[in-house]
Design a protein around this motif. Structure first.
Motif, PDB file in Angstrom:
ATOM      1  N   PRO A   1      11.427   6.542 -12.826  1.00 17.26           N
ATOM      2  CA  PRO A   1      10.418   7.514 -12.375  1.00 17.26           C
ATOM      3  C   PRO A   1      10.842   8.120 -11.038  1.00 17.26           C
ATOM      4  CG  PRO A   1       9.655   5.279 -11.953  1.00 17.26           C
ATOM      5  CD  PRO A   1      10.954   5.157 -12.687  1.00 17.26           C
ATOM      6  N   LEU A   2      11.140   9.389 -11.037  1.00 18.33           N
ATOM      7  CA  LEU A   2      11.747  10.024  -9.868  1.00 18.33           C
ATOM      8  C   LEU A   2      10.681  10.325  -8.811  1.00 18.33           C
ATOM      9  CD1 LEU A   2      14.483  11.011  -8.846  1.00 18.33           C
ATOM     10  CD2 LEU A   2      13.964  13.250  -9.853  1.00 18.33           C
ATOM     11  N   LEU A   3      10.861   9.747  -7.620  1.00 20.16           N
ATOM     12  CA  LEU A   3       9.971  10.023  -6.503  1.00 20.16           C
ATOM     13  C   LEU A   3      10.426  11.230  -5.696  1.00 20.16           C
ATOM     14  CD1 LEU A   3       9.248   6.454  -5.033  1.00 20.16           C
ATOM     15  CD2 LEU A   3       7.924   7.740  -6.731  1.00 20.16           C
ATOM     16  N   ALA A   4      11.735  11.399  -5.555  1.00 19.67           N
ATOM     17  CA  ALA A   4      12.242  12.512  -4.741  1.00 19.67           C
ATOM     18  C   ALA A   4      13.717  12.729  -5.038  1.00 19.67           C
ATOM     19  CB  ALA A   4      12.047  12.237  -3.254  1.00 19.67           C
TER      20      ALA A   4
ATOM     21  N   ARG B   1       4.449   5.794 -11.289  1.00 18.98           N
ATOM     22  CA  ARG B   1       5.561   6.004 -10.354  1.00 18.98           C
ATOM     23  C   ARG B   1       6.260   4.688 -10.006  1.00 18.98           C
ATOM     24  NH1 ARG B   1       3.354   9.790  -5.482  1.00 18.98           N
ATOM     25  NH2 ARG B   1       2.432   7.774  -4.937  1.00 18.98           N
ATOM     26  N   SER B   2       5.617   3.562 -10.352  1.00 24.84           N
ATOM     27  CA  SER B   2       6.172   2.234 -10.068  1.00 24.84           C
ATOM     28  C   SER B   2       6.554   1.518 -11.356  1.00 24.84           C
ATOM     29  CB  SER B   2       5.151   1.401  -9.283  1.00 24.84           C
ATOM     30  OG  SER B   2       4.644   2.110  -8.176  1.00 24.84           O
ATOM     31  N   HIS B   3       6.898   2.264 -12.388  1.00 22.13           N
ATOM     32  CA  HIS B   3       7.333   1.802 -13.714  1.00 22.13           C
ATOM     33  C   HIS B   3       6.195   1.550 -14.687  1.00 22.13           C
ATOM     34  CE1 HIS B   3      11.369   1.624 -12.187  1.00 22.13           C
ATOM     35  NE2 HIS B   3      11.090   0.666 -11.335  1.00 22.13           N
ATOM     36  N   GLY B   4       4.952   1.614 -14.245  1.00 17.61           N
ATOM     37  CA  GLY B   4       3.837   1.540 -15.179  1.00 17.61           C
ATOM     38  C   GLY B   4       3.646   0.169 -15.795  1.00 17.61           C
ATOM     39  N   ALA B   5       3.100   0.161 -17.008  1.00 20.70           N
ATOM     40  CA  ALA B   5       2.736  -1.077 -17.697  1.00 20.70           C
ATOM     41  C   ALA B   5       3.972  -1.859 -18.131  1.00 20.70           C
ATOM     42  CB  ALA B   5       1.880  -0.759 -18.919  1.00 20.70           C
TER      43      ALA B   5
ATOM     44  N   VAL C   1      15.617   9.129  -5.167  1.00 22.97           N
ATOM     45  CA  VAL C   1      14.819   7.917  -4.965  1.00 22.97           C
ATOM     46  C   VAL C   1      13.905   7.748  -6.170  1.00 22.97           C
ATOM     47  CG1 VAL C   1      13.109   6.748  -3.530  1.00 22.97           C
ATOM     48  CG2 VAL C   1      14.948   8.060  -2.459  1.00 22.97           C
ATOM     49  N   ILE C   2      13.989   6.568  -6.769  1.00 26.85           N
ATOM     50  CA  ILE C   2      13.293   6.227  -8.015  1.00 26.85           C
ATOM     51  C   ILE C   2      12.268   5.145  -7.707  1.00 26.85           C
ATOM     52  CG2 ILE C   2      13.646   5.089 -10.254  1.00 26.85           C
ATOM     53  CD1 ILE C   2      16.463   6.444 -10.227  1.00 26.85           C
ATOM     54  N   GLY C   3      11.097   5.225  -8.322  1.00 27.35           N
ATOM     55  CA  GLY C   3      10.030   4.261  -8.087  1.00 27.35           C
ATOM     56  C   GLY C   3      10.443   2.830  -8.364  1.00 27.35           C
TER      57      GLY C   3
ATOM     58  N   GLY D   1       0.796  -1.225   0.000  1.00 34.69           N
ATOM     59  CA  GLY D   1       0.000   0.000   0.000  1.00 34.69           C
ATOM     60  C   GLY D   1       0.823   1.267   0.000  1.00 34.69           C
ATOM     61  N   VAL D   2       2.160   1.145   0.153  1.00 34.31           N
ATOM     62  CA  VAL D   2       3.019   2.325   0.043  1.00 34.31           C
ATOM     63  C   VAL D   2       4.069   2.082  -1.030  1.00 34.31           C
ATOM     64  CG1 VAL D   2       2.701   3.040   2.441  1.00 34.31           C
ATOM     65  CG2 VAL D   2       4.621   1.547   1.851  1.00 34.31           C
ATOM     66  N   GLU D   3       4.653   3.181  -1.501  1.00 35.41           N
ATOM     67  CA  GLU D   3       5.689   3.102  -2.533  1.00 35.41           C
ATOM     68  C   GLU D   3       7.017   2.637  -1.939  1.00 35.41           C
ATOM     69  OE1 GLU D   3       5.311   3.738  -5.750  1.00 35.41           O
ATOM     70  OE2 GLU D   3       3.570   5.075  -5.947  1.00 35.41           O
ATOM     71  N   GLN D   4       7.703   1.773  -2.677  1.00 36.23           N
ATOM     72  CA  GLN D   4       9.095   1.482  -2.386  1.00 36.23           C
ATOM     73  C   GLN D   4       9.954   2.176  -3.436  1.00 36.23           C
ATOM     74  OE1 GLN D   4      10.331  -2.423  -1.216  1.00 36.23           O
ATOM     75  NE2 GLN D   4       8.284  -3.040  -0.581  1.00 36.23           N
ATOM     76  N   GLY D   5      11.239   2.386  -3.109  1.00 29.33           N
ATOM     77  CA  GLY D   5      12.069   3.158  -4.020  1.00 29.33           C
ATOM     78  C   GLY D   5      13.480   2.631  -4.144  1.00 29.33           C
ATOM     79  N   ASN D   6      14.019   2.748  -5.359  1.00 28.21           N
ATOM     80  CA  ASN D   6      15.427   2.518  -5.640  1.00 28.21           C
ATOM     81  C   ASN D   6      16.215   3.764  -5.231  1.00 28.21           C
ATOM     82  OD1 ASN D   6      15.230   0.019  -7.716  1.00 28.21           O
ATOM     83  ND2 ASN D   6      13.598   1.467  -8.174  1.00 28.21           N
ATOM     84  N   LEU D   7      17.469   3.583  -4.866  1.00 33.51           N
ATOM     85  CA  LEU D   7      18.290   4.672  -4.367  1.00 33.51           C
ATOM     86  C   LEU D   7      19.515   4.886  -5.249  1.00 33.51           C
ATOM     87  CD1 LEU D   7      18.893   6.690  -1.987  1.00 33.51           C
ATOM     88  CD2 LEU D   7      20.206   4.814  -0.955  1.00 33.51           C
TER      89      LEU D   7
END
Length: 273
Positions: free
Chosen positions: A70-73, A195-199, A125-127, A41-47
């Motif tokens: 996809p850049l989260l922050a 934000r999580s790479h999509g399709a 941080v990337i999706g 239910g929450v986003e995880q991210g690559n660093l």
């Protein structure tokens, strides 16, 4: 509508509690493995962490390659916190494993990076596709590596990313098998989560991506594909690690593949059936 809104807020509050519990376990060293399936239910991210004088080129690389990056922050130089992703986050301790590169070559794989931290480092941080797995499971679609308690299988392809400054390199993909009659649902669900790479980028023959052997991933663990299934491939946030190897910055720090930052960001509402 009010009840739905209340339920949504309650679900997110529970997911945030799970995310903070997971980060605390990572921080104290009791959770050291892949983060797939944690805090649904929450986003995880690559660093990716780089010196400040490399940051603009890397931001341009992310903008040129939104599917794998996809850049989260983006953080401030020297600041290991990202309050927009979670009030208690410390990027030096809150991922289960890191990779440290010097001049494009890995020189360390620590569980925390306090000793490597510098005042000029800028975090990105990337999706991550781990984020959409809870939506797949909620729709009744199996995620085999979670069922097998393995890391996801990731492969370097022969497809090139769009270069930006010194950053360039091949696309990396993650793979999950599905039956043919499940693919449309998997595509619809993940397309709603850019934000999580999509399709998916590709369904079917791995040779079309230059992948010779599904049983030998470049990162992660092998994932069996049954006779009545097809492999489905998504863009992967490990892609920048290949670009770092070619760009050769004097210092770069990333997550170990499969060992993500668990944020407090809520996933968007599921796509309608």
């Amino acid at each position: 509508m009010p009840n739905g809104s209340t339920e949504t807020r309650s679900d997110h509050a529970a997911a945030v509690r799970a995310a903070r519990k997971a980060r605390a376990a990572i921080r104290d060293g009791t959770l050291t493995g892949p983060t797939s399936g944690l805090a649904p239910g929450v986003e995880q991210g690559n660093l990716v962490i780089l010196p400040a004088d490399w940051a603009e080129d890397f931001a341009a690389y992310c903008a040129a390659n939104p599917r794998p990056c996809p850049l989260l922050a983006r953080g401030r130089p020297g600041d290991p916190t990202l309050p927009e992703l979670g009030a208690d986050i410390d990027l030096r301790t809150d991922l289960p494993g890191y990779r440290v590169f010097r001049d494009g070559t890995q020189v360390d794989a620590p569980h925390e990076i306090g000793g490597w931290w510098r005042d000029d480092l800028v975090p990105f941080v990337i999706g991550c596709s781990f984020s959409f797995e809870s939506a797949l499971l909620a729709a009744g679609l199996p995620v085999r590596h979670i069922a097998l308690q393995r890391n996801v299988a990731m492969f370097t392809t022969t497809l090139d990313t769009q270069p930006a400054g010194p950053f360039r390199g091949p696309l990396v993909v993650s793979m999950r098998p599905f039956r043919p009659n499940q693919v449309d649902a998997a595509r619809r669900i993940t397309a709603a989560l850019p934000r999580s790479h999509g399709a998916p980028l590709h369904v079917g023959d791995p040779a079309a991506l230059g992948i010779a052997d599904l049983s030998a991933p470049d990162f992660g663990d092998p994932c069996p594909v049954e006779a009545d299934e097809v492999p489905v491939f998504w863009a992967c946030g490990v892609t920048p690690q290949r670009a770092l190897e070619q760009a050769r910055p004097p210092l770069a720090i990333t997550h170990r593949p499969g060992m993500m930052l668990i944020t407090d960001l809520p996933l968007p509402a599921p796509a309608p059936a």
